[in-house]
Design a protein around this motif. Sequence first.
Motif, PDB file in Angstrom:
ATOM      1  N   GLU A 143      60.328  37.108 -16.998  1.00 49.20           N
ATOM      2  CA  GLU A 143      60.753  35.745 -16.708  1.00 49.20           C
ATOM      3  C   GLU A 143      62.065  35.434 -17.414  1.00 49.20           C
ATOM      4  O   GLU A 143      62.326  35.926 -18.512  1.00 49.20           O
TER       5      GLU A 143
ATOM      6  N   ARG B 193      58.232  37.631 -13.292  1.00 48.00           N
ATOM      7  CA  ARG B 193      59.227  36.884 -12.521  1.00 48.00           C
ATOM      8  C   ARG B 193      59.012  37.102 -11.033  1.00 48.00           C
ATOM      9  O   ARG B 193      59.024  38.233 -10.543  1.00 48.00           O
TER      10      ARG B 193
ATOM     11  N   TYR C 203      58.945  34.896 -26.596  1.00 42.17           N
ATOM     12  CA  TYR C 203      60.197  34.850 -25.845  1.00 42.17           C
ATOM     13  C   TYR C 203      61.318  35.432 -26.696  1.00 42.17           C
ATOM     14  O   TYR C 203      61.483  35.064 -27.862  1.00 42.17           O
TER      15      TYR C 203
ATOM     16  N   HIS D 113      64.549  32.387 -18.866  1.00 40.19           N
ATOM     17  CA  HIS D 113      64.695  30.996 -19.274  1.00 40.19           C
ATOM     18  C   HIS D 113      66.161  30.731 -19.563  1.00 40.19           C
ATOM     19  O   HIS D 113      66.800  31.496 -20.295  1.00 40.19           O
TER      20      HIS D 113
ATOM     21  N   ALA E 289      59.309  36.662 -21.928  1.00 40.03           N
ATOM     22  CA  ALA E 289      60.443  36.043 -21.233  1.00 40.03           C
ATOM     23  C   ALA E 289      61.704  36.272 -22.049  1.00 40.03           C
ATOM     24  O   ALA E 289      61.648  36.559 -23.254  1.00 40.03           O
TER      25      ALA E 289
END
Length: 578
Positions: free
Chosen positions: A106, A474, A60, A108, A89
Amino acid sequence: MVELLSPAANLKSGLAAVEAGADALYVGAEVFGARQKAGNSLEDIGQLCRRAHLFGVRVYLTVNTVLYDRELCRAEELIWQAWQSGVDALIVQDMGLLEMSLPPVELHASTQTFNLTPDKVRWLEDVGFQRVVLERSLSVKEIRKIREATNVELEAFVHGAICVGYSGQCYLSEALCHRSGNRGACAQPCRSRWNLYRSGRLIEQNKALLSVSDMNLSERLAELVDAGVTSLKIEGRLKDENYVVNNTAYYSNKINELGFERVSKGTSTALFTPDPAKSFSRRFSTFLFDKRKPTTSLLNGTSGEFIGKIVAIGRDYIELDRNFSINNGDGLSFAASGTNVNASEGRRIFPNAMNDIELGVEVYRNFDNSFEPSAVRKIDVDIEFLDGIIVAKDSTELTAHIEYQYDELANNSERAAENIRVAMGKGGDTIFNIVEVEIKKTPFLPISKLNDLRRNLLGELTQKRFDQYQRPIRKTTIAHPELPVAKIDYRYNVTNRLSRQFYEKCGAIQVEQGYELEAARGAELMRTRHCIRRELGLCGDQESLYIENNGRRFILEFDCRECEMMIINYGRNSKNSF
């Protein structure tokens, strides 16, 4: 499934965390990460992704600072480059990013988006975030309430340093020295020494009034998972490799002991005994995990391994009441101070500094200079040696095969079979541990040929593992759910035109600039559940309190109904953040 999320200050630290058992890593690029000193090149991030993905470990990228208008184009470019490098992400704070053209990565919501209430987390879920990183000061009961009200993935810190103020809502560093925590440059004034005045009288001098002990929830992991937390996060992108390996291995073992299914694959073996006390900390506590209570500030704090009490003091040494193996360069902690070890002779220690040393004081070691933790991670593989073909199957049921030719079967089949087992059973520096080699045919092949076949076979299996890895995509579109208020203040951290545009789409009719752009008089610089008045046993006292640091004074105000303390820069300011 449960994810153990570890910090990666750099490529080496990230690779070591993978070996130690991390299921995911969070790492910063060279810009726009909330830790300016923990930046990495896109090349290193790509290399980290390639290695991590072989084990199913996710990576991430932290893009969790607020941005200025001049930085928007560079940020969008960086996100696309990071996506192409393999990141899984983005961890974001600035809502202006959501108004950009983004890859299908994605999203977060960083803890910097101040994720304290069910309403706020549900709103972020409605925006389109796949995961929300929770505020550190939440109790397990409050986490359960958030889980009951939402479906989004929840991530919670389980270990490491604690920001005493609500994340993303602290402007104390910016007010004191123009180093914004929301810009990744926090000067950590909460770790500084402060004076405390009560109705104008000095009652505490040069004390760490805002510094709280570190978090350690290693014995509460089952409760967190039961409360609905998916990802268990270790703090520390500014920490060294030893800290990362030690704590990752420790928490990985804890998760395995609880029997939780893990997100990533492979078996990690610690080549040492993991022990959080061996890594630097400011004492350990569960903070506010159970309930509101005094949060153990460092007014009289110590940390690390207890090594003894001082029974004698010389001109340049202290003597302890017991034997303890000490190394030159070790870190010591006692009372509210600390120092390093220059030398030792038996029970005598020669510190670099002799501050705060008194008879009877307990001494702790908060840094062990000889402690060098390491770990290795492997994926089990079985090999079948068949007639003209060799097949490898790993513990995830992934297979690879290669063909080979031979001229004749071996005359001494037992010796040939043993040569095959030895040659094919060497995992070497690959990610594989060869568990079994089953031989159906025993051709005569020279050792050099067998070694080449093994390398090619494991190379094929490695490529298969890389090719089969699927990044999360996503599936949500960015939405603009209605805000609970029409007028939003500086604590929404709007520092660019796209962030303003986002909130206006959510119904805001008046948007204040972020504190970094306009330092409003009377601003609330910090709101926290760490209450100095409560810490000192003055709960309910009505006398005025203010703190002072290097001549700068800040008023303390208290919301007793919510059990919160506010640090105010001259005057009042109403609460306007959710």
